[in-house]
Design a protein around this motif. Structure first.
Motif, PDB file in Angstrom:
ATOM      1  N   THR A   1     -34.270  24.888  32.110  1.00  0.00           N
ATOM      2  CA  THR A   1     -33.478  23.891  31.383  1.00  0.00           C
ATOM      3  C   THR A   1     -33.522  22.542  32.098  1.00  0.00           C
ATOM      4  OG1 THR A   1     -31.997  25.621  30.558  1.00  0.00           O
ATOM      5  CG2 THR A   1     -31.186  23.353  30.479  1.00  0.00           C
ATOM      6  N   LEU A   2     -33.360  22.550  33.425  1.00  0.00           N
ATOM      7  CA  LEU A   2     -33.379  21.310  34.183  1.00  0.00           C
ATOM      8  C   LEU A   2     -34.729  20.612  34.090  1.00  0.00           C
ATOM      9  CD1 LEU A   2     -31.532  22.386  37.461  1.00  0.00           C
ATOM     10  CD2 LEU A   2     -30.643  20.895  35.666  1.00  0.00           C
ATOM     11  N   GLY A   3     -35.806  21.379  34.132  1.00  0.00           N
ATOM     12  CA  GLY A   3     -37.139  20.799  34.103  1.00  0.00           C
ATOM     13  C   GLY A   3     -37.700  20.591  32.726  1.00  0.00           C
ATOM     14  N   ASP A   4     -36.844  20.803  31.696  1.00  0.00           N
ATOM     15  CA  ASP A   4     -37.310  20.688  30.311  1.00  0.00           C
ATOM     16  C   ASP A   4     -38.567  21.519  30.097  1.00  0.00           C
ATOM     17  OD1 ASP A   4     -37.217  19.872  27.686  1.00  0.00           O
ATOM     18  OD2 ASP A   4     -38.297  17.987  28.046  1.00  0.00           O
ATOM     19  N   SER A   5     -38.538  22.747  30.626  1.00  0.00           N
ATOM     20  CA  SER A   5     -39.693  23.654  30.567  1.00  0.00           C
ATOM     21  C   SER A   5     -39.249  25.013  30.057  1.00  0.00           C
ATOM     22  CB  SER A   5     -40.336  23.788  31.955  1.00  0.00           C
ATOM     23  OG  SER A   5     -40.739  22.546  32.454  1.00  0.00           O
ATOM     24  N   LYS A   6     -38.709  25.018  28.851  1.00  0.00           N
ATOM     25  CA  LYS A   6     -38.236  26.269  28.281  1.00  0.00           C
ATOM     26  C   LYS A   6     -39.383  27.268  28.164  1.00  0.00           C
ATOM     27  CE  LYS A   6     -35.677  28.140  24.330  1.00  0.00           C
ATOM     28  NZ  LYS A   6     -35.043  27.848  23.035  1.00  0.00           N
TER      29      LYS A   6
ATOM     30  N   GLY B   1     -42.444  35.725  37.361  1.00  0.00           N
ATOM     31  CA  GLY B   1     -42.727  34.303  37.256  1.00  0.00           C
ATOM     32  C   GLY B   1     -41.686  33.477  37.995  1.00  0.00           C
ATOM     33  N   ALA B   2     -42.089  32.298  38.427  1.00  0.00           N
ATOM     34  CA  ALA B   2     -41.183  31.367  39.100  1.00  0.00           C
ATOM     35  C   ALA B   2     -41.543  29.952  38.677  1.00  0.00           C
ATOM     36  CB  ALA B   2     -41.267  31.513  40.616  1.00  0.00           C
ATOM     37  N   LEU B   3     -40.548  29.101  38.638  1.00  0.00           N
ATOM     38  CA  LEU B   3     -40.752  27.693  38.276  1.00  0.00           C
ATOM     39  C   LEU B   3     -40.320  26.824  39.449  1.00  0.00           C
ATOM     40  CD1 LEU B   3     -41.474  25.674  35.938  1.00  0.00           C
ATOM     41  CD2 LEU B   3     -39.013  25.583  35.476  1.00  0.00           C
ATOM     42  N   THR B   4     -41.246  26.025  39.956  1.00  0.00           N
ATOM     43  CA  THR B   4     -40.949  25.141  41.080  1.00  0.00           C
ATOM     44  C   THR B   4     -40.732  23.722  40.575  1.00  0.00           C
ATOM     45  OG1 THR B   4     -42.382  26.496  42.485  1.00  0.00           O
ATOM     46  CG2 THR B   4     -41.722  24.347  43.332  1.00  0.00           C
ATOM     47  N   LEU B   5     -39.635  23.124  41.002  1.00  0.00           N
ATOM     48  CA  LEU B   5     -39.287  21.767  40.570  1.00  0.00           C
ATOM     49  C   LEU B   5     -39.130  20.867  41.791  1.00  0.00           C
ATOM     50  CD1 LEU B   5     -36.427  22.654  38.035  1.00  0.00           C
ATOM     51  CD2 LEU B   5     -38.834  22.234  37.490  1.00  0.00           C
ATOM     52  N   ASN B   6     -39.342  19.597  41.570  1.00  0.00           N
ATOM     53  CA  ASN B   6     -39.024  18.595  42.573  1.00  0.00           C
ATOM     54  C   ASN B   6     -37.958  17.674  41.987  1.00  0.00           C
ATOM     55  OD1 ASN B   6     -39.491  17.105  45.106  1.00  0.00           O
ATOM     56  ND2 ASN B   6     -40.196  15.499  43.743  1.00  0.00           N
ATOM     57  N   VAL B   7     -36.845  17.544  42.687  1.00  0.00           N
ATOM     58  CA  VAL B   7     -35.737  16.710  42.224  1.00  0.00           C
ATOM     59  C   VAL B   7     -35.644  15.491  43.135  1.00  0.00           C
ATOM     60  CG1 VAL B   7     -33.263  16.591  41.755  1.00  0.00           C
ATOM     61  CG2 VAL B   7     -34.502  18.730  41.367  1.00  0.00           C
ATOM     62  N   THR B   8     -35.708  14.321  42.538  1.00  0.00           N
ATOM     63  CA  THR B   8     -35.519  13.079  43.280  1.00  0.00           C
ATOM     64  C   THR B   8     -34.221  12.440  42.799  1.00  0.00           C
ATOM     65  OG1 THR B   8     -37.910  12.757  43.452  1.00  0.00           O
ATOM     66  CG2 THR B   8     -36.513  10.847  43.884  1.00  0.00           C
ATOM     67  N   LYS B   9     -33.273  12.340  43.700  1.00  0.00           N
ATOM     68  CA  LYS B   9     -31.950  11.813  43.354  1.00  0.00           C
ATOM     69  C   LYS B   9     -31.804  10.408  43.932  1.00  0.00           C
ATOM     70  CE  LYS B   9     -27.027  13.007  43.591  1.00  0.00           C
ATOM     71  NZ  LYS B   9     -26.895  13.204  42.137  1.00  0.00           N
ATOM     72  N   VAL B  10     -31.449   9.475  43.081  1.00  0.00           N
ATOM     73  CA  VAL B  10     -31.212   8.093  43.496  1.00  0.00           C
ATOM     74  C   VAL B  10     -29.754   7.756  43.196  1.00  0.00           C
ATOM     75  CG1 VAL B  10     -31.844   5.689  43.152  1.00  0.00           C
ATOM     76  CG2 VAL B  10     -33.601   7.446  43.054  1.00  0.00           C
TER      77      VAL B  10
ATOM     78  N   SER C   1     -19.345  25.758  47.947  1.00  0.00           N
ATOM     79  CA  SER C   1     -19.576  24.327  47.705  1.00  0.00           C
ATOM     80  C   SER C   1     -20.236  24.133  46.342  1.00  0.00           C
ATOM     81  CB  SER C   1     -20.468  23.739  48.793  1.00  0.00           C
ATOM     82  OG  SER C   1     -19.868  23.843  50.060  1.00  0.00           O
ATOM     83  N   THR C   2     -20.068  22.959  45.786  1.00  0.00           N
ATOM     84  CA  THR C   2     -20.678  22.641  44.494  1.00  0.00           C
ATOM     85  C   THR C   2     -21.517  21.369  44.624  1.00  0.00           C
ATOM     86  OG1 THR C   2     -18.748  21.358  43.784  1.00  0.00           O
ATOM     87  CG2 THR C   2     -18.797  23.707  43.194  1.00  0.00           C
ATOM     88  N   PHE C   3     -22.517  21.264  43.776  1.00  0.00           N
ATOM     89  CA  PHE C   3     -23.346  20.063  43.709  1.00  0.00           C
ATOM     90  C   PHE C   3     -23.878  19.943  42.284  1.00  0.00           C
ATOM     91  CE2 PHE C   3     -26.087  23.570  44.870  1.00  0.00           C
ATOM     92  CZ  PHE C   3     -27.220  23.391  44.082  1.00  0.00           C
ATOM     93  N   LYS C   4     -24.381  18.782  41.957  1.00  0.00           N
ATOM     94  CA  LYS C   4     -24.871  18.538  40.608  1.00  0.00           C
ATOM     95  C   LYS C   4     -26.350  18.193  40.608  1.00  0.00           C
ATOM     96  CE  LYS C   4     -20.578  16.936  38.395  1.00  0.00           C
ATOM     97  NZ  LYS C   4     -19.958  15.821  37.655  1.00  0.00           N
ATOM     98  N   ILE C   5     -27.027  18.678  39.581  1.00  0.00           N
ATOM     99  CA  ILE C   5     -28.408  18.287  39.298  1.00  0.00           C
ATOM    100  C   ILE C   5     -28.454  17.842  37.849  1.00  0.00           C
ATOM    101  CG2 ILE C   5     -30.841  18.966  39.247  1.00  0.00           C
ATOM    102  CD1 ILE C   5     -30.239  21.146  41.223  1.00  0.00           C
ATOM    103  N   SER C   6     -28.760  16.589  37.631  1.00  0.00           N
ATOM    104  CA  SER C   6     -28.820  16.021  36.276  1.00  0.00           C
ATOM    105  C   SER C   6     -27.533  16.295  35.496  1.00  0.00           C
ATOM    106  CB  SER C   6     -30.033  16.566  35.509  1.00  0.00           C
ATOM    107  OG  SER C   6     -31.227  16.143  36.113  1.00  0.00           O
ATOM    108  N   GLY C   7     -26.399  16.200  36.179  1.00  0.00           N
ATOM    109  CA  GLY C   7     -25.112  16.369  35.520  1.00  0.00           C
ATOM    110  C   GLY C   7     -24.613  17.786  35.416  1.00  0.00           C
ATOM    111  N   THR C   8     -25.441  18.786  35.765  1.00  0.00           N
ATOM    112  CA  THR C   8     -25.030  20.189  35.714  1.00  0.00           C
ATOM    113  C   THR C   8     -24.513  20.615  37.076  1.00  0.00           C
ATOM    114  OG1 THR C   8     -26.722  20.658  34.044  1.00  0.00           O
ATOM    115  CG2 THR C   8     -25.764  22.537  35.196  1.00  0.00           C
ATOM    116  N   LYS C   9     -23.311  21.156  37.109  1.00  0.00           N
ATOM    117  CA  LYS C   9     -22.693  21.564  38.370  1.00  0.00           C
ATOM    118  C   LYS C   9     -23.086  22.997  38.710  1.00  0.00           C
ATOM    119  CE  LYS C   9     -18.418  20.414  39.286  1.00  0.00           C
ATOM    120  NZ  LYS C   9     -16.918  20.405  39.286  1.00  0.00           N
TER     121      LYS C   9
END
Length: 495
Positions: A271-276, A122-131, A236-244
């Motif tokens: 966890t990021l997509g609230d799709s446990k 299985g795989a979970l595809t997400l779209n992240v829009t950062k403002v 390198s590091t980056f954050k998504i919704s506060g998670t590094k």
């Protein structure tokens, strides 16, 4: 005796033998060329499908996105807190699932247990829009105007005379907002089986891939193009919704640009997509590639509400010059090959029959000397078989030369991928008016494929078989005519 006579007759009739051989050669060469080009088309189409599917993937299982409820808002929502400072940088991420309605992770096990299924992940595809950006607080300023001193009015004790200035309504000047919008795709993959799924279409060119123990680690693999645009490198590091997350590898697509920018362990993406315990796509490999249609029917029957897409289904979504050329090679090319082959066989048969007619005295004399009809027939068939084999050799040489020319030129074909998502799931009107997430971005992907024309041993064997068949057909007609001759025919032809 048979071999000596055969050699002498072929040497004596070189021109006639060469004409028959060349006729067969042209037909066989066309068949080889069409088959090799068709094989090249299939290879090119496979490259396109692998960019969507994954190496070793035979089908995918998804579920169509359900229609939104009445009154519900499908648009993005970003919330920023107000501060008293004059300039404040703020950032917000909006994460949503992409590629269809989410499926329970337990379905992966259920699909894998179906008859004919070798593996399923299985795989979970997400779209992240950062403002991100900043607000600048404006300043209120009041305007003043000069008044006339011609009138007076009384004020408090001591009274005031009316001259001087009057103050107007305050006005806010300056201030505003300056925000950047960045949208990218994220795929959560099963790190315990990376031979199936989105990451299987790419190879790690820098760093390393996930280990089987990093099922919930805050690490990421990014695509080469995305790493270049963001100047990411290993470490390198980056954050998504506060998670590094830490970049551990950079992936380069095997055949085309990938539609996925960031790869994460599946649990982190959930966890990021609230799709446990949810996935959007199940990648399936069949035990037998010839039974894919049967496996598809089994999955659809036993797991209701899902959409099973095979490589054949995806092939119908490929358009552009690749599709046009493939249809041309498949339909027109094959029918043209058949027509030319039939013509070549008929010409060879007629020329052989005509040659037999001119050898009346020869065959009549042989029969008068005691040759049975079967021996005369064998002689004619033997000559025709040699002509057929010579034609086959020339045809193979011409066909290989044509296929090599196509491969050397490598004409470019374009392939545009049609809609393949299981039901949308795209973001409706994000900031800036963008429509659709990565699943819908893939619908407009245009790939450029170099055409090759590989010649397989099967094609060579087919050419040899056609050469033998052509010789047998020509020999059969000529031998039948020769067998009907009588010794008296030879005496009548003597002047």
């Amino acid at each position: 005796m048979f071999g000596i006579y055969l050699k002498r007759e072929l040497s004596r009739r070189k021109k006639a033998a060469l004409v028959i051989a060349m006729g067969l050669a042209l037909g066989i060469a066309l068949v080889i060329t069409v088959n090799s080009v068709s094989a090249g088309m299939n290879q090119a189409q496979d490259k396109v499908l692998k960019s969507l599917y994954g190496l070793g993937t035979d089908m995918t299982v998804t579920k169509a996105q359900s229609a939104p409820k009445a009154g519900s808002s499908q648009g993005p929502s970003f919330k920023f807190g107000a501060t008293s400072s004059s300039s404040s940088s703020q950032s917000s991420d909006r994460v949503n699932t992409q590629g269809g309605q989410a499926l329970a992770s337990s379905l992966v096990t259920k699909v894998g247990a179906q008859k004919g299924v070798s593996a399923a992940v299985g795989a979970l595809t997400l779209n992240v829009t950062k403002v991100d950006g900043s607000f600048t607080q404006g300043k209120a300023k009041s305007s003043t105007t000069s008044g006339s001193s011609g009138s007076s009015q009384q004020g408090g004790p001591g009274g005031g005379s009316g001259g001087g200035t009057s103050t107007g309504q305050p006005q806010v000047q300056g201030g505003g907002a300056n925000f950047n919008v960045n949208s990218y795709s994220v795929a959560g993959i099963d790190v315990t089986n990376q031979t199936l799924g989105p990451l299987s279409t790419s190879k790690i060119t820098t760093g390393k891939t996930f280990t089987t123990t990093q099922t919930n680690a805050k690490v990421a693999v990014v695509s080469k193009s995305y790493a270049k645009s963001k100047k990411y490198k290993v470490g390198s590091t980056f954050k998504i919704s506060g998670t590094k997350f830490t970049v551990i590898g950079i992936a380069t697509p095997n055949s085309s640009e990938s539609t996925i920018d960031v790869y994460l362990p599946l649990k982190q993406a959930q966890t990021l997509g609230d799709s446990k315990n949810k996935v959007t796509t199940i990648y399936v490999k069949a035990t037998d590639s010839k039974q894919i249609a049967t496996v598809k029917s089994t999955i659809q029957k036993n797991i209701s509400g899902t959409t099973v897409t095979t490589s054949a289904d995806l092939a119908s979504t490929v358009s552009g010059s690749l599709s046009t050329a493939s249809n041309l090679a498949t339909s027109v090319g094959k029918w043209l090959s058949i027509a030319v082959l039939i013509a070549a066989f008929l010409v060879a048969a007629l020329l052989t029959s005509s040659a037999v007619s001119r050898r009346v005295r020869e065959f009549g004399t042989l029969k008068a000397l005691g040759w049975p009809s079967r021996k005369v027939t064998r002689q004619v068939v033997g000559e025709s078989m040699v002509n057929g084999l010579i034609g086959g050799g020339l045809g193979i040489a011409l066909g290989l030369a044509a296929a090599y020319t196509v491969t050397a030129i490598s004409p470019k074909l374009t392939a545009q991928l049609g809609s393949t998502s299981g039901g949308g799931g795209g973001m409706g009107g994000g900031p800036g008016g963008g429509q659709g997430g990565p699943g819908q971005q893939a619908t407009s992907n245009t790939l450029e494929i170099a055409l090759n024309a590989p010649v397989s041993l099967t094609t060579i064997a087919l050419a040899v078989g056609l050469a033998v068949t052509g010789g047998l057909i020509a020999g059969a007609m000529g031998g039948w005519r020769a067998s009907r001759m009588r010794p008296a025919d030879a005496l009548r032809s003597v002047s």
